[in-house]
Design a protein around this motif. Structure first.
Motif, PDB file in Angstrom:
ATOM      1  N   ASN A  30       0.742  -1.130  -0.254  1.00  0.00           N
ATOM      2  CA  ASN A  30       0.494  -0.144  -0.104  1.00  0.00           C
ATOM      3  C   ASN A  30       1.180   0.994   0.016  1.00  0.00           C
ATOM      4  OD1 ASN A  30       0.162   0.728   2.933  1.00  0.00           O
ATOM      5  ND2 ASN A  30      -0.636  -1.027   3.111  1.00  0.00           N
ATOM      6  N   ALA A  31       0.180   2.554  -0.353  1.00  0.00           N
ATOM      7  CA  ALA A  31       1.375   4.147  -0.380  1.00  0.00           C
ATOM      8  C   ALA A  31       1.772   3.833   0.795  1.00  0.00           C
ATOM      9  CB  ALA A  31       0.315   5.091  -0.614  1.00  0.00           C
ATOM     10  N   ASP A  32       1.356   3.433   1.837  1.00  0.00           N
ATOM     11  CA  ASP A  32       1.371   3.961   2.823  1.00  0.00           C
ATOM     12  C   ASP A  32       3.202   3.424   3.685  1.00  0.00           C
ATOM     13  OD1 ASP A  32       0.156   5.450   3.660  1.00  0.00           O
ATOM     14  OD2 ASP A  32      -1.200   4.637   5.091  1.00  0.00           O
ATOM     15  N   LEU A  65       3.523   6.059  -5.264  1.00  0.00           N
ATOM     16  CA  LEU A  65       2.401   7.539  -5.869  1.00  0.00           C
ATOM     17  C   LEU A  65       1.930   6.636  -7.117  1.00  0.00           C
ATOM     18  CD1 LEU A  65       5.146  10.268  -6.433  1.00  0.00           C
ATOM     19  CD2 LEU A  65       3.547  10.216  -4.592  1.00  0.00           C
ATOM     20  N   LEU A  92       0.841   3.799  -6.083  1.00  0.00           N
ATOM     21  CA  LEU A  92      -0.539   3.470  -5.948  1.00  0.00           C
ATOM     22  C   LEU A  92      -1.244   4.689  -5.628  1.00  0.00           C
ATOM     23  CD1 LEU A  92       0.988   0.827  -3.942  1.00  0.00           C
ATOM     24  CD2 LEU A  92      -0.522   0.372  -4.963  1.00  0.00           C
ATOM     25  N   ASP A  93      -0.481   5.776  -5.495  1.00  0.00           N
ATOM     26  CA  ASP A  93      -1.365   6.609  -5.047  1.00  0.00           C
ATOM     27  C   ASP A  93      -0.759   8.075  -5.286  1.00  0.00           C
ATOM     28  OD1 ASP A  93      -2.613   9.078  -3.480  1.00  0.00           O
ATOM     29  OD2 ASP A  93      -2.844   8.332  -1.541  1.00  0.00           O
ATOM     30  N   ALA A 113      -0.890  10.935  -5.466  1.00  0.00           N
ATOM     31  CA  ALA A 113      -1.665  12.301  -4.078  1.00  0.00           C
ATOM     32  C   ALA A 113      -0.747  12.136  -3.064  1.00  0.00           C
ATOM     33  CB  ALA A 113      -2.726  12.829  -3.941  1.00  0.00           C
ATOM     34  N   HIS A 114       0.135  11.237  -2.179  1.00  0.00           N
ATOM     35  CA  HIS A 114       0.117  11.063  -1.446  1.00  0.00           C
ATOM     36  C   HIS A 114       1.328  11.808  -0.954  1.00  0.00           C
ATOM     37  CE1 HIS A 114       1.863   8.362   1.492  1.00  0.00           C
ATOM     38  NE2 HIS A 114       0.724   7.178   2.064  1.00  0.00           N
ATOM     39  N   SER A 172      -0.895  20.196  -0.917  1.00  0.00           N
ATOM     40  CA  SER A 172      -1.889  19.430  -0.221  1.00  0.00           C
ATOM     41  C   SER A 172      -1.880  19.150   1.243  1.00  0.00           C
ATOM     42  CB  SER A 172      -1.487  17.954  -0.410  1.00  0.00           C
ATOM     43  OG  SER A 172      -2.112  17.628  -1.638  1.00  0.00           O
TER      44      SER A 172
END
Length: 252
Positions: free
Chosen positions: A45-47, A83, A85-86, A88-89, A131
């Motif tokens: 996952n992104a985290d 990034l 995966l996401d 906007a992370h 953000s």
């Protein structure tokens, strides 16, 4: 007129995200980076990808010699995975910016300019602030970025890139306000100013170093930054600005 791309000094890394398990957080804080990475096995996952990038960069930053390029490239891959995966992370963007700045650090100004990675790193940090406007690490990154542009590019390069000591100071003050007890924020500002002009900015440098030395580190990496602050402070006090300036150029 060619765009000047600055080789950034690496910034100390954000504290690990609370989304990570306690085992990973404790291993990271203790400087056991192999264990921290092992705790991420099977997580996609992104985290976790951004955390893996942070762990690898922390290991690279902890080296007394130049950070190994294999660690930096591995960190960049992890940040890119986050990034992917996401997009906007926020932490993924910050980790990528730090990785890019460290990758181009050994290059000449001309070589770094050709890569375009310095501008990309700056843009990533700016987008992270869009953000998360109070993010201390994005502010800290841009504080150093501005100082390095002024140092490497001179007045013309700074004008072309829209950089200034004044803008750098704004970002440092924002970073310090958001995370006042973080030794790394104050250390990196002091180091960057010392590399620019240790004589001219001596009072600011000494104040930032003293703040870094007075901090209570909550990770092995932050302790490394604090010890470097103490070393530079001692050189400035005993040998003077020229010696401190030379040493600051060598340090992370």
């Amino acid at each position: 007129m060619p765009v000047i791309i600055v080789v950034l000094a690496a910034l100390a890394l954000p504290r690990p995200a609370l989304a990570q398990g306690q085992e990973a957080l404790q291993a990271f804080a203790a400087g056991d980076y192999d264990a921290a990475l092992a705790s991420l096995a099977g997580q996609e996952n992104a985290d976790s990808e951004a955390f893996a990038a942070r762990v690898l960069l922390a290991e690279a930053l902890s080296c007394e010699a130049d950070p190994p390029q294999d660690l930096l490239q591995a960190a960049l891959r992890e940040a890119n995975a986050a990034l992917a995966l996401d997009p906007a992370h926020v932490e993924g963007r910050i980790q990528k910016a730090i990785a890019l700045s460290m990758i181009i650090r050994p290059m000449s100004a001309m070589e770094a300019n050709k890569t375009g990675l310095g501008e990309e790193a700056r843009n990533l940090a700016k987008s992270a602030l869009e953000s998360d406007p109070d993010n201390p690490y994005a502010h800290g990154f841009l504080a150093v970025w501005n100082i390095e542009v002024v140092r490497r590019g001179g007045s013309l390069g700074a004008m072309v890139m829209g950089a200034s000591v004044r803008e750098a100071r704004k970002h440092y003050e924002a970073a310090a306000a958001a995370s006042p007890g973080d030794a790394s924020v104050h250390w990196q500002w002091a180091r960057a100013l010392a590399a620019l002009d240790a004589k001219k900015y001596r009072k600011e440098i000494e104040a930032a170093l003293a703040t870094a030395e007075a901090a209570s580190p909550d990770s092995d990496l932050e302790g490394v930054m604090q010890r470097r602050a103490s070393e530079l402070h001692a050189i400035l006090s005993s040998a003077g600005p020229k010696a401190a300036e030379a040493r600051a150029l060598e340090m992370l």
